[in-house]
Design a protein around this motif. Sequence first.
Motif, PDB file in Angstrom:
ATOM      1  N   GLU A   5       0.668  -1.323   0.396  1.00  0.00           N
ATOM      2  CA  GLU A   5       0.007  -0.137   0.210  1.00  0.00           C
ATOM      3  C   GLU A   5       0.985   1.610  -0.407  1.00  0.00           C
ATOM      4  N   ALA A   6       2.399   1.135   0.654  1.00  0.00           N
ATOM      5  CA  ALA A   6       2.826   2.536   0.551  1.00  0.00           C
ATOM      6  C   ALA A   6       3.536   2.799  -0.131  1.00  0.00           C
ATOM      7  N   LEU A   7       4.432   1.270  -1.053  1.00  0.00           N
ATOM      8  CA  LEU A   7       3.912   1.342  -2.512  1.00  0.00           C
ATOM      9  C   LEU A   7       3.258   2.199  -3.184  1.00  0.00           C
ATOM     10  N   ALA A   8       2.475   2.002  -3.656  1.00  0.00           N
ATOM     11  CA  ALA A   8       1.113   2.616  -4.062  1.00  0.00           C
ATOM     12  C   ALA A   8       0.726   3.644  -4.129  1.00  0.00           C
ATOM     13  N   LYS A   9       0.990   4.358  -2.966  1.00  0.00           N
ATOM     14  CA  LYS A   9       1.080   5.676  -2.928  1.00  0.00           C
ATOM     15  C   LYS A   9       2.502   6.336  -3.473  1.00  0.00           C
ATOM     16  N   ALA A  10       3.795   5.432  -2.544  1.00  0.00           N
ATOM     17  CA  ALA A  10       5.255   6.362  -3.263  1.00  0.00           C
ATOM     18  C   ALA A  10       5.165   6.302  -5.200  1.00  0.00           C
ATOM     19  N   LYS A  11       4.266   5.256  -5.547  1.00  0.00           N
ATOM     20  CA  LYS A  11       4.563   5.479  -6.571  1.00  0.00           C
ATOM     21  C   LYS A  11       3.899   6.332  -7.544  1.00  0.00           C
ATOM     22  N   GLY A  12       2.707   6.926  -6.943  1.00  0.00           N
ATOM     23  CA  GLY A  12       1.724   7.739  -7.403  1.00  0.00           C
ATOM     24  C   GLY A  12      -0.227   7.389  -7.685  1.00  0.00           C
ATOM     25  N   CYS A  13       0.060   5.617  -7.880  1.00  0.00           N
ATOM     26  CA  CYS A  13      -1.200   4.297  -8.106  1.00  0.00           C
ATOM     27  C   CYS A  13      -2.560   5.766  -7.538  1.00  0.00           C
ATOM     28  N   ASN A  14      -2.304   6.151  -6.415  1.00  0.00           N
ATOM     29  CA  ASN A  14      -3.416   7.100  -5.571  1.00  0.00           C
ATOM     30  C   ASN A  14      -4.162   8.283  -6.316  1.00  0.00           C
ATOM     31  N   ALA A  15      -2.704   8.447  -7.227  1.00  0.00           N
ATOM     32  CA  ALA A  15      -3.339   9.790  -8.162  1.00  0.00           C
ATOM     33  C   ALA A  15      -4.719   9.579  -9.010  1.00  0.00           C
ATOM     34  N   GLY A  25      -9.247   6.107 -12.530  1.00  0.00           N
ATOM     35  CA  GLY A  25      -9.147   4.930 -13.385  1.00  0.00           C
ATOM     36  C   GLY A  25     -10.695   3.651 -12.305  1.00  0.00           C
ATOM     37  N   PRO A  26     -10.930   2.650 -12.268  1.00  0.00           N
ATOM     38  CA  PRO A  26     -10.933   1.876 -11.369  1.00  0.00           C
ATOM     39  C   PRO A  26     -10.913   1.977 -10.434  1.00  0.00           C
ATOM     40  N   ALA A  27     -11.822   1.724  -9.009  1.00  0.00           N
ATOM     41  CA  ALA A  27     -11.861   1.631  -7.460  1.00  0.00           C
ATOM     42  C   ALA A  27     -10.867   0.266  -7.541  1.00  0.00           C
ATOM     43  N   TYR A  28      -9.711   0.297  -6.468  1.00  0.00           N
ATOM     44  CA  TYR A  28      -8.870  -1.030  -6.352  1.00  0.00           C
ATOM     45  C   TYR A  28     -10.160  -2.532  -6.018  1.00  0.00           C
ATOM     46  N   GLU A  70       9.068  -6.995 -10.059  1.00  0.00           N
ATOM     47  CA  GLU A  70       9.476  -7.480  -8.380  1.00  0.00           C
ATOM     48  C   GLU A  70       7.799  -6.373  -7.774  1.00  0.00           C
ATOM     49  N   GLU A  71       8.022  -4.847  -8.500  1.00  0.00           N
ATOM     50  CA  GLU A  71       6.734  -3.968  -7.924  1.00  0.00           C
ATOM     51  C   GLU A  71       5.616  -3.854  -8.621  1.00  0.00           C
ATOM     52  N   ALA A  72       5.982  -3.925  -9.741  1.00  0.00           N
ATOM     53  CA  ALA A  72       4.462  -4.688 -10.406  1.00  0.00           C
ATOM     54  C   ALA A  72       3.914  -6.257  -9.744  1.00  0.00           C
ATOM     55  N   LYS A  73       4.847  -6.774  -9.402  1.00  0.00           N
ATOM     56  CA  LYS A  73       3.649  -8.127  -8.974  1.00  0.00           C
ATOM     57  C   LYS A  73       3.678  -7.782  -8.106  1.00  0.00           C
ATOM     58  N   LYS A  74       4.324  -6.877  -6.724  1.00  0.00           N
ATOM     59  CA  LYS A  74       4.244  -6.340  -5.384  1.00  0.00           C
ATOM     60  C   LYS A  74       2.493  -6.538  -5.276  1.00  0.00           C
ATOM     61  N   LEU A  75       2.481  -5.004  -6.659  1.00  0.00           N
ATOM     62  CA  LEU A  75       0.874  -3.903  -6.285  1.00  0.00           C
ATOM     63  C   LEU A  75      -0.704  -5.091  -7.148  1.00  0.00           C
ATOM     64  N   ALA A  76       0.360  -5.500  -8.231  1.00  0.00           N
ATOM     65  CA  ALA A  76      -1.208  -6.398  -7.870  1.00  0.00           C
ATOM     66  C   ALA A  76      -1.400  -7.168  -7.437  1.00  0.00           C
ATOM     67  N   GLU A  77      -0.305  -8.230  -6.805  1.00  0.00           N
ATOM     68  CA  GLU A  77      -0.940  -9.573  -4.957  1.00  0.00           C
ATOM     69  C   GLU A  77      -1.682  -8.368  -4.123  1.00  0.00           C
ATOM     70  N   TRP A  78      -1.381  -7.213  -3.947  1.00  0.00           N
ATOM     71  CA  TRP A  78      -2.016  -6.053  -3.016  1.00  0.00           C
ATOM     72  C   TRP A  78      -3.038  -6.100  -3.648  1.00  0.00           C
ATOM     73  N   VAL A  79      -3.370  -5.471  -5.219  1.00  0.00           N
ATOM     74  CA  VAL A  79      -4.741  -5.058  -5.383  1.00  0.00           C
ATOM     75  C   VAL A  79      -5.351  -6.173  -5.355  1.00  0.00           C
ATOM     76  N   LEU A  80      -5.319  -7.384  -5.355  1.00  0.00           N
ATOM     77  CA  LEU A  80      -6.230  -9.066  -5.674  1.00  0.00           C
ATOM     78  C   LEU A  80      -6.134  -8.938  -4.340  1.00  0.00           C
ATOM     79  N   SER A  81      -5.645  -9.171  -3.352  1.00  0.00           N
ATOM     80  CA  SER A  81      -6.078  -9.772  -1.508  1.00  0.00           C
ATOM     81  C   SER A  81      -7.187  -8.445  -1.377  1.00  0.00           C
ATOM     82  N   LEU A  82      -8.067  -7.495  -2.127  1.00  0.00           N
ATOM     83  CA  LEU A  82      -8.020  -6.539  -1.426  1.00  0.00           C
ATOM     84  C   LEU A  82     -10.050  -7.014  -1.926  1.00  0.00           C
ATOM     85  N   LYS A  83     -10.631  -7.155  -0.908  1.00  0.00           N
ATOM     86  CA  LYS A  83     -12.029  -7.579  -0.694  1.00  0.00           C
ATOM     87  C   LYS A  83     -13.245  -6.976  -0.110  1.00  0.00           C
TER      88      LYS A  83
END
Length: 83
Positions: A5-15, A25-28, A70-83
Amino acid sequence: MADAEALAKAKGCNACHAMNAKQVGPAYKDVAKKYAGKADAVDYLADKIKNGGVGVWGSIPMPRQNVTDEEAKKLAEWVLSLK
């Protein structure tokens, strides 16, 4: 997964993305629901994060993101873990 989640913030995903609401874009959580149970979801989303895409969620393109594989995979795994 707090580091992802911190990586998503650092990479600007939340913009463009939020946890529960569509922005540019769509909600996580909507992404997690769409790809829940799909065997290749992590690899598919990691590719979309790294290389961008358009058409799955509408006509607004998601640009390539400045992340490592590696970062892309970590972000994808995080998004998929959200329910």
